[in-house]
Design an enzyme around this catalytic site. Structure first.
Site, PDB file in Angstrom:
ATOM      1  N   LYS A 178     -18.336 -10.366   1.863  1.00 25.86           N
ATOM      2  CA  LYS A 178     -19.084 -10.384   0.599  1.00 25.86           C
ATOM      3  C   LYS A 178     -18.210 -11.108  -0.426  1.00 25.86           C
ATOM      4  O   LYS A 178     -17.306 -10.528  -1.026  1.00 25.86           O
ATOM      5  CB  LYS A 178     -19.390  -8.963   0.103  1.00 25.86           C
ATOM      6  CG  LYS A 178     -20.416  -8.993  -1.027  1.00 25.86           C
ATOM      7  CD  LYS A 178     -20.277  -7.922  -2.057  1.00 25.86           C
ATOM      8  CE  LYS A 178     -19.230  -8.152  -3.087  1.00 25.86           C
ATOM      9  NZ  LYS A 178     -19.461  -9.285  -4.005  1.00 25.86           N
ATOM     10  N   GLU A 207      -3.693  -6.165 -17.887  1.00 25.98           N
ATOM     11  CA  GLU A 207      -3.631  -7.512 -17.303  1.00 25.98           C
ATOM     12  C   GLU A 207      -4.595  -8.384 -18.119  1.00 25.98           C
ATOM     13  O   GLU A 207      -5.794  -8.106 -18.156  1.00 25.98           O
ATOM     14  CB  GLU A 207      -4.102  -7.443 -15.842  1.00 25.98           C
ATOM     15  CG  GLU A 207      -4.054  -8.774 -15.128  1.00 25.98           C
ATOM     16  CD  GLU A 207      -4.628  -8.705 -13.710  1.00 25.98           C
ATOM     17  OE1 GLU A 207      -5.577  -7.920 -13.477  1.00 25.98           O
ATOM     18  OE2 GLU A 207      -4.137  -9.440 -12.841  1.00 25.98           O
ATOM     19  N   PHE A 264     -13.148 -13.645  -7.753  1.00 24.07           N
ATOM     20  CA  PHE A 264     -13.607 -14.980  -8.150  1.00 24.07           C
ATOM     21  C   PHE A 264     -12.484 -16.001  -8.243  1.00 24.07           C
ATOM     22  O   PHE A 264     -12.731 -17.199  -8.253  1.00 24.07           O
ATOM     23  CB  PHE A 264     -14.328 -14.897  -9.510  1.00 24.07           C
ATOM     24  CG  PHE A 264     -13.381 -14.858 -10.682  1.00 24.07           C
ATOM     25  CD1 PHE A 264     -12.889 -16.040 -11.230  1.00 24.07           C
ATOM     26  CD2 PHE A 264     -12.938 -13.648 -11.229  1.00 24.07           C
ATOM     27  CE1 PHE A 264     -11.989 -16.012 -12.300  1.00 24.07           C
ATOM     28  CE2 PHE A 264     -12.035 -13.619 -12.281  1.00 24.07           C
ATOM     29  CZ  PHE A 264     -11.562 -14.809 -12.817  1.00 24.07           C
ATOM     30  N   SER A 279      -9.878  -6.570  -8.783  1.00 25.74           N
ATOM     31  CA  SER A 279      -9.323  -5.780  -9.889  1.00 25.74           C
ATOM     32  C   SER A 279      -8.966  -4.359  -9.448  1.00 25.74           C
ATOM     33  O   SER A 279      -9.419  -3.873  -8.417  1.00 25.74           O
ATOM     34  CB  SER A 279     -10.358  -5.716 -11.010  1.00 25.74           C
ATOM     35  OG  SER A 279     -11.492  -5.015 -10.533  1.00 25.74           O
ATOM     36  N   GLU A 303     -19.652 -12.731  -6.384  1.00 28.49           N
ATOM     37  CA  GLU A 303     -20.984 -13.217  -6.797  1.00 28.49           C
ATOM     38  C   GLU A 303     -20.849 -14.304  -7.862  1.00 28.49           C
ATOM     39  O   GLU A 303     -21.817 -14.950  -8.230  1.00 28.49           O
ATOM     40  CB  GLU A 303     -21.839 -12.042  -7.316  1.00 28.49           C
ATOM     41  CG  GLU A 303     -21.378 -11.395  -8.622  1.00 28.49           C
ATOM     42  CD  GLU A 303     -20.223 -10.419  -8.458  1.00 28.49           C
ATOM     43  OE1 GLU A 303     -19.616 -10.374  -7.368  1.00 28.49           O
ATOM     44  OE2 GLU A 303     -19.918  -9.709  -9.442  1.00 28.49           O
ATOM     45  N   ARG A 304     -19.606 -14.511  -8.353  1.00 26.46           N
ATOM     46  CA  ARG A 304     -19.438 -15.500  -9.419  1.00 26.46           C
ATOM     47  C   ARG A 304     -19.147 -16.904  -8.886  1.00 26.46           C
ATOM     48  O   ARG A 304     -19.292 -17.881  -9.600  1.00 26.46           O
ATOM     49  CB  ARG A 304     -18.345 -15.036 -10.375  1.00 26.46           C
ATOM     50  CG  ARG A 304     -18.774 -13.740 -11.067  1.00 26.46           C
ATOM     51  CD  ARG A 304     -17.898 -13.389 -12.201  1.00 26.46           C
ATOM     52  NE  ARG A 304     -16.802 -12.536 -11.802  1.00 26.46           N
ATOM     53  CZ  ARG A 304     -15.979 -11.970 -12.653  1.00 26.46           C
ATOM     54  NH1 ARG A 304     -16.128 -12.192 -13.941  1.00 26.46           N
ATOM     55  NH2 ARG A 304     -15.014 -11.198 -12.241  1.00 26.46           N
ATOM     56  N   CYS A 325      -3.465 -13.779  -9.873  1.00 30.06           N
ATOM     57  CA  CYS A 325      -2.805 -12.472  -9.807  1.00 30.06           C
ATOM     58  C   CYS A 325      -1.296 -12.641  -9.803  1.00 30.06           C
ATOM     59  O   CYS A 325      -0.565 -11.707 -10.049  1.00 30.06           O
ATOM     60  CB  CYS A 325      -3.245 -11.717  -8.567  1.00 30.06           C
ATOM     61  SG  CYS A 325      -2.668 -12.492  -7.069  1.00 30.06           S
TER      62      CYS A 325
HETATM   63  P1  NAD Z   1     -13.382  -7.813  -9.407  1.00 28.42           P
HETATM   64  O1  NAD Z   1     -12.760  -6.526  -9.014  1.00 28.42           O
HETATM   65  O2  NAD Z   1     -14.249  -7.836 -10.614  1.00 28.42           O
HETATM   66  O3  NAD Z   1     -14.265  -8.374  -8.195  1.00 28.42           O
HETATM   67  C1  NAD Z   1     -13.772  -8.379  -6.874  1.00 28.42           C
HETATM   68  C2  NAD Z   1     -14.886  -8.022  -5.921  1.00 28.42           C
HETATM   69  O4  NAD Z   1     -15.261  -6.652  -6.114  1.00 28.42           O
HETATM   70  C3  NAD Z   1     -16.148  -8.840  -6.127  1.00 28.42           C
HETATM   71  O5  NAD Z   1     -16.650  -9.200  -4.860  1.00 28.42           O
HETATM   72  C4  NAD Z   1     -17.077  -7.923  -6.904  1.00 28.42           C
HETATM   73  O6  NAD Z   1     -18.431  -8.126  -6.577  1.00 28.42           O
HETATM   74  C5  NAD Z   1     -16.637  -6.543  -6.488  1.00 28.42           C
HETATM   75  N1  NAD Z   1     -16.679  -5.574  -7.596  1.00 28.42           N
HETATM   76  C6  NAD Z   1     -16.411  -5.805  -8.900  1.00 28.42           C
HETATM   77  N2  NAD Z   1     -16.470  -4.666  -9.620  1.00 28.42           N
HETATM   78  C7  NAD Z   1     -16.783  -3.690  -8.756  1.00 28.42           C
HETATM   79  C8  NAD Z   1     -16.956  -2.285  -8.884  1.00 28.42           C
HETATM   80  N3  NAD Z   1     -16.825  -1.668 -10.064  1.00 28.42           N
HETATM   81  N4  NAD Z   1     -17.238  -1.578  -7.771  1.00 28.42           N
HETATM   82  C9  NAD Z   1     -17.354  -2.194  -6.599  1.00 28.42           C
HETATM   83  N5  NAD Z   1     -17.195  -3.529  -6.421  1.00 28.42           N
HETATM   84  C10 NAD Z   1     -16.910  -4.272  -7.471  1.00 28.42           C
HETATM   85  O7  NAD Z   1     -12.202  -8.873  -9.538  1.00 28.42           O
HETATM   86  P2  NAD Z   1     -12.300 -10.345 -10.094  1.00 28.42           P
HETATM   87  O8  NAD Z   1     -12.488 -10.282 -11.568  1.00 28.42           O
HETATM   88  O9  NAD Z   1     -13.247 -11.110  -9.281  1.00 28.42           O
HETATM   89  O10 NAD Z   1     -10.822 -10.878  -9.756  1.00 28.42           O
HETATM   90  C11 NAD Z   1      -9.750 -10.776 -10.653  1.00 28.42           C
HETATM   91  C12 NAD Z   1      -8.845  -9.621 -10.294  1.00 28.42           C
HETATM   92  O11 NAD Z   1      -8.394  -9.764  -8.958  1.00 28.42           O
HETATM   93  C13 NAD Z   1      -7.577  -9.585 -11.144  1.00 28.42           C
HETATM   94  O12 NAD Z   1      -7.297  -8.262 -11.474  1.00 28.42           O
HETATM   95  C14 NAD Z   1      -6.517 -10.146 -10.214  1.00 28.42           C
HETATM   96  O13 NAD Z   1      -5.196  -9.721 -10.490  1.00 28.42           O
HETATM   97  C15 NAD Z   1      -6.986  -9.624  -8.897  1.00 28.42           C
HETATM   98  N6  NAD Z   1      -6.447 -10.399  -7.804  1.00 28.42           N
HETATM   99  C16 NAD Z   1      -5.474  -9.839  -7.057  1.00 28.42           C
HETATM  100  C17 NAD Z   1      -4.899 -10.563  -6.041  1.00 28.42           C
HETATM  101  C18 NAD Z   1      -3.808  -9.967  -5.226  1.00 28.42           C
HETATM  102  O14 NAD Z   1      -3.532 -10.481  -4.156  1.00 28.42           O
HETATM  103  N7  NAD Z   1      -3.172  -8.905  -5.678  1.00 28.42           N
HETATM  104  C19 NAD Z   1      -5.341 -11.849  -5.763  1.00 28.42           C
HETATM  105  C20 NAD Z   1      -6.369 -12.392  -6.538  1.00 28.42           C
HETATM  106  C21 NAD Z   1      -6.924 -11.642  -7.557  1.00 28.42           C
END
Ligand code: NAD
Length: 519
Positions: free
Chosen positions: A196, A404, A172, A249, A199-200, A304
């Site tokens: 994909k 984090e 998101f 994440s 969703e947020r 991140c």
């Molecule tokens: P998230 O993992 O909750 O969501 C990311 C995607 O995965 C979404 O499309 C979501 O629908 C899907 N998803 C979420 N939980 C899932 C699960 N249990 N099983 C399968 N799919 C799932 O992440 P977020 O909260 O949207 O983003 C924040 C996180 O992303 C932070 O940890 C941040 O550090 C990380 N991030 C990393 C980078 C990088 O380049 N390293 C860049 C941006 C964000």
């Protein structure tokens, strides 16, 4: 205040806008070049994080819809993979100019759905746009190698060929930049894609699809489905999907890396972080403190690459009161308000989690030097706001350090030497980014050599490389072996194929079979 942004089906000539007040629109899917209504009964409410009003509904794509998206991408691959490199380059040139023209509208949508300030949202689009601009050099990026006369009349050639249908799963926090790390690179190499988005806040992705359509990229080359776990599992398991790009994440990233790899797919997975900013006593104080405050609290800490841990070395600890003063001056407000420095967190749950982590730090003995937990923003009392917060004397064993936080919270610690600072950093499992503030070249060099982190800044707080390089987070922040964008991105989305060929004019053939290994 609620202005919802929707795509008009089959629109032409710029972004079609349908502003609706009062009614809550349902986001569409993008399949085979068309914005289509989902038949799903499962709808996810999308809230404006500054007000918590529902501004749109996101359908969880049905299995048939997801299948249609993959099928469209598979069919489109047959033609698109054969398109000339000049055609693909022209599409990218057009796409970059369309994104530039619509940058402000994209940013507005990001502020509405994600909450970050408008100026920060423009940065989100700009950093993605730079990837598209880099993709315009595909005529050199996808070059292979040749070597003639490796043996008599024998030449060696290499090509970079597309993989097929690829998938992208995005988080998101950067609704434009991260999809733009994925689909332009995949597509310019001749692949097709199923995206994909989070969703947020999928609105920016949908607007980018309108621009993609206008850029001349054929129907079916990029498709968008919506959803959560079911959509992710569908992508991980689908036999026609060759590669998955994931950013998000740790929990989701490790799961997707394992499940996708098990199914034989190529997976690149960028995950969480805990980034340290090391402040040497010889640093330019003004610069170091401003950079640290900006990188710790900007985007409400939801980056991140946020500098979420400050490590004060030796006498630089004297500057902590000044750091607090600067943090206090930041304006927390709804993202379109003039002068806003940081906006709300993405959801009430995210806010609750941040507050709990701050409290855990207090309970474990950290000193709360600045407390933004009770902040209320006038006119936006229901928003998920947290003000800049600083926890000092944090120990590596504390939960506020091991997790984090992903909020506007700076945890800080004191050490005596740069070696100690490096030891703290290297003991942390993450390797996304780190920065040192110093005026001493030898200290900076030691730090860049010895800190085991993939992206290092020297007097630069958020060292996210431009797209001629790659995003090179390491250790616990990354799974896979080809990074996002730059050379890593081209490598990820292509298969290297080598050809060893022999052509002889005199047609002298061998006289008997050779059973020894050819040298
Ligand atoms: P998230 O993992 O909750 O969501 C990311 C995607 O995965 C979404 O499309 C979501 O629908 C899907 N998803 C979420 N939980 C899932 C699960 N249990 N099983 C399968 N799919 C799932 O992440 P977020 O909260 O949207 O983003 C924040 C996180 O992303 C932070 O940890 C941040 O550090 C990380 N991030 C990393 C980078 C990088 O380049 N390293 C860049 C941006 C964000």
């Amino acid at each position: 205040r609620v202005i919802a942004f929707r795509q008009a089906v089959g629109s032409h000539g710029g972004l079609a806008r349908l502003y609706a007040t009062g009614s809550v629109p349902t986001q569409k899917l993008f399949i085979n070049g068309k914005f289509v209504e989902s038949k799903s009964k499962k709808l996810i409410d999308l809230h404006n994080p500054a007000t918590n009003e529902v501004i749109s509904r996101i359908p969880e794509s049905t299995p048939d819809e997801m299948e249609a998206a993959v099928s469209a991408a598979k069919t489109a691959f047959q033609q698109w993979s054969q398109s000339t490199v000049l055609t693909r380059q022209q599409c990218m040139l057009k796409l970059q100019s369309l994104i530039k023209d619509n940058l402000k509208d994209l940013a507005k949508n990001i502020t509405l759905e994600q909450g970050k300030t408008l100026v920060d949202a423009e940065g989100d689009v700009m950093r993605g746009l730079q990837v598209v601009e880099h993709c315009c050099s595909i005529t050199s990026l996808q070059l292979g190698d040749t070597m003639h006369n490796v043996s008599k009349d024998m030449d060696l050639l290499s090509f970079r060929t597309p993989l097929g249908v690829c998938a992208g799963i995005t988080p998101f926090n950067f609704p434009a930049m991260i999809p733009l790390w994925m689909f332009p690179v995949a597509v310019v190499c001749g692949n097709t894609m199923v995206l994909k988005p989070s969703e947020r806040d999928p609105g920016a992705t949908m607007m980018l699809m309108e621009l993609l359509k206008e850029s001349g990229i054929p129907d079916g080359v990029v498709n968008v489905i919506h959803g959560r776990h079911d959509a992710v599992n569908f992508i991980c398991d689908h036999p026609d999907i060759q590669a998955i790009s994931f950013v998000g994440s740790d929990q989701a990233g490790q799961y997707i890396y394992e499940r996708g790899s098990k199914g034989g797919k190529r997976v690149q997975s960028n995950m969480g972080a805990k980034n340290h900013g090391v402040i040497m006593p010889d640093a330019n104080k003004e610069n170091a403190l401003n950079q640290l405050v900006g990188a710790a609290f900007g985007a409400a800490g939801q980056r991140c690459m946020a500098l979420s841990t400050a490590v004060f070395v030796g006498e630089s600890k004297q500057w902590i009161p000044e750091l607090i003063e600067r943090a206090k001056k930041l304006k927390v407000n709804e993202g379109t308000q003039p002068g806003a420095d940081l906006g709300p967190l993405i959801s009430p749950q995210a806010k609750e989690r941040v507050l709990e982590l701050v409290q855990s730090g207090v309970d474990e003995g950290a000193e709360l030097l600045l407390d933004g937990r009770d902040l209320v923003v006038q006119g936006y009392e229901k928003g998920n706001f947290v003000g800049p917060t600083v926890l000092h004397h944090v120990k590596p064993s504390m939960k506020c350090y091991t997790e984090e936080i992903f909020g506007p919270v700076l945890v800080s610690m004191e050490v005596d030497t740069v070696e100690e600072a490096i030891e703290v950093i290297n003991k942390n499992p993450y390797g996304n980014g780190t920065a040192i503030f110093t005026t001493n070249g030898a200290t900076a060099r030691k730090f860049t050599m010895d800190a085991d982190v993939g992206q290092i800044g020297v007097n630069v707080p958020i060292p996210v490389p431009l797209p001629m390089f790659s995003f090179t987070g390491s250790r616990g922040s990354f799974r896979g072996d080809s990074n996002f964008y730059g050379k890593g991105g081209i490598n990820f989305y292509t298969q290297l194929k080598t050809v060893t060929q022999m052509w002889r004019e005199d047609d002298v053939t061998s006289t008997k079979p050779a059973t020894a290994f050819p040298v």
